[in-house]
Design an enzyme around this catalytic site. Structure first.
Site, short mmCIF file in Angstrom:
data_model
loop_
_atom_site.label_atom_id
_atom_site.label_comp_id
_atom_site.label_asym_id
_atom_site.label_seq_id
_atom_site.Cartn_x
_atom_site.Cartn_y
_atom_site.Cartn_z
N ASP A 80 0.82 -1.22 0.00
CA ASP A 80 0.00 0.00 0.00
C ASP A 80 0.86 1.28 0.00
O ASP A 80 1.88 1.34 0.68
CB ASP A 80 -0.84 -0.05 1.30
CG ASP A 80 -2.04 0.85 1.23
OD1 ASP A 80 -2.13 1.63 0.28
OD2 ASP A 80 -2.89 0.75 2.13
N ARG A 116 -11.95 2.27 8.06
CA ARG A 116 -10.60 2.59 7.57
C ARG A 116 -10.67 3.76 6.58
O ARG A 116 -10.02 3.77 5.54
CB ARG A 116 -9.95 1.39 6.90
CG ARG A 116 -8.44 1.36 7.10
CD ARG A 116 -7.75 0.39 6.17
NE ARG A 116 -6.34 0.25 6.51
CZ ARG A 116 -5.41 -0.10 5.65
NH1 ARG A 116 -5.71 -0.37 4.41
NH2 ARG A 116 -4.17 -0.21 6.04
N LYS A 158 -0.87 -8.22 -5.19
CA LYS A 158 -1.59 -8.48 -3.93
C LYS A 158 -2.88 -7.66 -3.97
O LYS A 158 -2.83 -6.43 -4.04
CB LYS A 158 -0.72 -8.08 -2.74
CG LYS A 158 -1.40 -8.29 -1.40
CD LYS A 158 -0.41 -8.05 -0.28
CE LYS A 158 -1.05 -8.04 1.08
NZ LYS A 158 -0.13 -7.60 2.13
N ASP A 211 -6.11 -6.51 -2.27
CA ASP A 211 -6.60 -6.37 -0.89
C ASP A 211 -8.08 -5.95 -0.84
O ASP A 211 -8.67 -5.57 -1.86
CB ASP A 211 -5.72 -5.32 -0.18
CG ASP A 211 -5.57 -5.56 1.30
OD1 ASP A 211 -6.40 -6.27 1.87
OD2 ASP A 211 -4.63 -5.00 1.90
N ASP A 232 -2.78 -11.22 9.09
CA ASP A 232 -1.75 -10.25 9.47
C ASP A 232 -1.05 -10.70 10.75
O ASP A 232 -0.07 -10.09 11.18
CB ASP A 232 -2.38 -8.87 9.71
CG ASP A 232 -2.73 -8.17 8.39
OD1 ASP A 232 -2.24 -8.61 7.33
OD2 ASP A 232 -3.50 -7.19 8.43
C1 DGJ Z 1 -4.15 -5.30 4.99
C2 DGJ Z 1 -3.19 -6.40 4.65
O1 DGJ Z 1 -3.49 -7.55 5.38
C3 DGJ Z 1 -1.77 -5.94 4.94
O2 DGJ Z 1 -0.88 -6.98 4.68
C4 DGJ Z 1 -1.47 -4.73 4.11
O3 DGJ Z 1 -1.47 -5.06 2.76
C5 DGJ Z 1 -2.47 -3.64 4.41
N1 DGJ Z 1 -3.82 -4.10 4.26
C6 DGJ Z 1 -2.24 -2.45 3.50
O4 DGJ Z 1 -3.20 -1.48 3.64
#
Ligand code: DGJ
Length: 746
Positions: free
Chosen positions: A371, A445, A478, A480, A550
């Site tokens: 990000d 968020r 990736k 998200d 995470d």
């Molecule tokens: C949530 C993801 O799980 C993290 O690894 C990361 O990519 C953040 N978002 C970035 O905003």
């Protein structure tokens, strides 16, 4: 595989190990007869007899009872129960008819068998390609009072104990009807002795196992967050109470769907168990106009009489064979390092180049820029939807080139379904955000969800993302998804279509994913949702791996990975080592090695000692990781039930195995044996724990002795390799008299 006896009207869907029987009864209902281990025939009388009163009908104001025929709606097992009839256990399909009632009475109309499968557009599905080992039965039912038709599809495989079920509703009426429940599968099981295994979770506890005895209270495992499944996951198991990891009958149900879902499970008054699986009816109401059809997502029904491990392996094999993109499925994934936990939003070209240098030194193969690379995104309050490079912050071309010159791959993060109110996209198109204009939308968020019920919005986002991936030579993405849907409302749909939004949003998301993977087939895709909040077969159809959580602290991580292992192949489980200080890199890496492997840390902050450890770990991962990628998985010790977590992977040819053991609490002394499974009993195997050679039957029945003191939070991993009797003799001669050496890691 699909047989129909025209005399008895019994369908038998089977392969050599699995049977699924149902019949058309005299009234035209589809009666479920049996599902489980293969049996050659069934006795309908024995299976359907119930000691309950007979039912009569009122016909021409006369009570009529067909004495020759015994049938009671509330006591029979069905393939698809009708709604508002005498069966009160829940119906999979509920329709609001033209006359406003929700009474349906679906009876047999016709059936046909095809080789292969009916292709489903718009939804991820079982991809059989050119395979010839699948047959599909379509049974068409018709509501006796209307022209609404319901097709039930069953696909069966000759080499896998899996049945795929889904439905199609066709409105043959002249006016609109409303589909208010559209489940994919009903499974009515005889008997009462079942336990439900499901997962629940939240951020950083993404999937944890929950076991619930199935009794007369209806249990609903469901989710209504829109497209996030860590609160509950769309996969469950129903096991015989006595079933263990190694033995007993177990069913696995997994939806090929990432939207709102529900599994209803419960016993009726006769102690029979009904399971209904599909789209969550709470948030669903879909209008079908004249001539329109609705197709439900596919539900996978896996069966094993070899316990939980048996069903886990079937689900893994199924996902690898029929869901995950072929190009990536059994292929070793690059060891990656992700910038997120190293720098969060605080990076620039130089920092990323340094990260590439350091990663290269450590034997890491891919750097992922997370990000913060677009718009003016220096924190999470802004710019989602503005998918243009922040040139002041990063020169993407330069860093990608720099990585590629060093023979390293490069990946990029995106979050395509989202929009920040503070973005150019929102300023020019506020109507693109998905929320009900009569309320203040909740920001989560600091962001809103895009209205993917509209193809226009999907296409516009695709164009933006696509131009980044076209311009830059990116190897990995990736993808998200950091908030769930709330206060939904669409500026593109009519007010009375609210009940269609969640499903249409999902279809839009799938459309975007589909366009992306078709345009960039070589980009390795990893989906993610605030960690592992979107782990399901629907996502795996597009992305061969999903970020699992995470949370990277060993104790918590093990429980998350364990729960995920039960339903999804280890090669799909994004697992990384982070800098959290509570354990050594070796311990953290052993855990992460049982998934796709990578790092979440700043290598510049590592000590020389840690760097040495990481270089060694990466070499080991490269040597042994194929066993995790392609092997059969077995749970040895369930971490929710003991102080240990232990599991192993064995290659299909049974020549190599990788074993994992973890101790939660310190145990200075314990007579501890791990009994291995899945080996060939008469095959010799060298093991890297004691550096000895034994036969498979010894490892499996005697077990491996690990009676050494083990500290809190310690992980062990060792390998077994098949050796011939001659190799055994030579090895033992060479090593005779030498002291036994105990390794903790291969
Ligand atoms: C949530 C993801 O799980 C993290 O690894 C990361 O990519 C953040 N978002 C970035 O905003």
């Amino acid at each position: 595989m699909i047989e129909f006896d025209a005399k008895t009207k019994i369908f038998h869907l089977h392969n050599e190990e699995f049977s699924y029987y149902f019949c058309i009864n005299k009234l035209g209902y589809l009666i479920h007869l049996y599902s489980g281990k293969y049996i050659q025939s069934v006795d309908i009388e024995r299976l359907t007899e119930r000691y309950v009163e007979r039912y009569a009908y009122l016909e021409n104001n006369q009570e009529v009872c067909d004495e020759s025929y015994y049938f009671a709606l509330q006591a029979s097992n069905f393939e698809c129960a009708s709604h508002l009839t005498g069966d009160k256990r829940g119906a999979p399909i509920i329709i609001k008819n033209v006359d406003g009632s929700t009474l349906t009475d679906f009876r047999y109309h016709s059936h046909s068998v095809i080789n292969g499968k009916v292709e489903i557009e718009n939804l991820p599905h079982t991809r059989i390609g050119t395979k010839k080992n699948v047959q599909t039965l379509e049974v068409v039912l018709k509501d006796i009072r209307s022209n609404v038709f319901l097709s039930l599809y069953y696909s069966i495989f000759d080499d896998m104990n899996v049945l795929i079920r889904n439905c199609k509703v066709f409105n043959g009426e002249n006016e609109d009807i409303n589909l208010i429940k559209a489940a994919s599968l009903e499974l009515d099981l005889f008997g009462e002795d079942y336990t439900l295994i499901s997962t629940h979770g939240t951020w950083s506890m993404d999937r944890l196992i929950e076991e619930t005895p199935i009794n007369h209270n209806k249990i609903v495992v469901s989710d209504n967050h829109g497209a996030r499944g860590f609160y509950h996951n769309p996969a469950i198991m129903i096991k015989e109470k006595e079933a263990t990891y190694k033995s007993g009958d177990v069913f696995g149900l997994s939806l090929i769907y990432s939207g709102n879902f529900s599994f209803e499970v419960g016993q009726d008054d006769l102690n029979q168990t009904r399971i209904i699986a599909g789209i969550n009816p709470e948030t669903f109401n879909f209008k079908l106009s004249k001539g329109e059809t609705f197709i439900t997502p596919e539900c996978v029904l896996a069966f094993s009489d070899k316990g939980i491990n048996g069903v886990t392996q079937t689900l893994h094999d199924f996902a690898r064979e029929y869901i995950i993109p072929k190009k990536f499925v059994n292929v070793e994934r690059p060891i990656l390092i992700n910038s997120w936990e190293a720098y969060y939003f605080d990076f620039d070209t130089l920092k990323i180049k340094k990260l590439i240098d350091e990663a290269k030194e450590l034997g890491i193969e891919m750097v992922v820029l997370d990000d913060g690379w677009f718009g003016k995104r220096n924190d999470d309050k802004t710019s989602l939807g503005d998918w243009e490079l922040n040139l002041e912050k990063i020169n993407l071309e330069e860093v990608i080139d720099y990585a590629h010159k060093q023979k390293m791959k490069f990946g990029l993060w995106v979050e395509p379904e989202m929009i920040s109110p503070d973005s150019s996209l929102y300023k020019s198109h506020p109507e693109y955000a998905l929320y009900n204009r009569n309320v203040k939308p909740t920001l989560y968020r600091h962001q809103l969800v895009l209205d993917f019920t509209s193809p226009k919005v999907v296409n516009e986002i695709f164009d933006m993302i696509s131009s980044v991936f076209t311009k830059y030579d990116i190897d990995y993405c990736k993808w998200d998804f950091n908030r769930y849907l709330s206060e939904i409302g669409s500026t593109f749909l009519n007010a009375d279509q609210e009940g269609e939004i969640y499903h249409r949003f999902m279809l839009g998301t799938y459309k975007l994913l589909d366009k992306f993977v078709k345009k960039f087939p070589n980009v390795l895709l990893e989906t993610c949702a605030s960690g592992g909040g979107r782990f399901d077969l629907g996502m795996l159809y597009y992305s061969p791996q999903i970020w699992a959580s995470d949370e990277t602290d060993p104790n918590a991580r093990i429980e998350i990975q364990f729960a995920t292992n039960l339903f999804y192949p280890l090669s799909t489980i994004g697992s990384h080592v982070s800098a959290r200080p509570f354990s050594t890199y070796q311990d953290k890496a052993i855990i992460a090695a049982f998934g796709t492997f990578g790092y979440e840390l700043d290598p510049l902050k590592l000590s020389e000692e840690d760097k040495k450890q990481i270089v060694e770990i990466n070499k080991l991962v490269k040597t042994w990781h194929h066993i995790v990628t392609i092997g059969d998985y077995y749970t040895l010790k369930d971490p929710t039930k003991s102080n240990y977590a232990s599991w192993m992977c064995v290659t299909k040819n049974k020549k190599e195995a990788l074993v994992f053991h973890y101790n939660f609490r310190r145990e200075p002394t314990r007579a501890r044996y791990i009994k291995l499974v899945g080996l060939k009993p008469d095959q010799y195997y060298f093991n890297s724990l004691t550096n000895k050679i034994y036969r498979g039957d010894f490892y499996m029945n005697g077990g491996l002795n690990i009676s050494c003191p083990i500290d809190e939070g310690k992980a062990m991993m060792f390998v077994l390799k098949a050796v011939s009797p001659l190799e055994k003799t030579i090895y033992e001669k060479m090593n005779s008299g030498k002291e036994e050496k105990r390794d903790k890691i291969v």
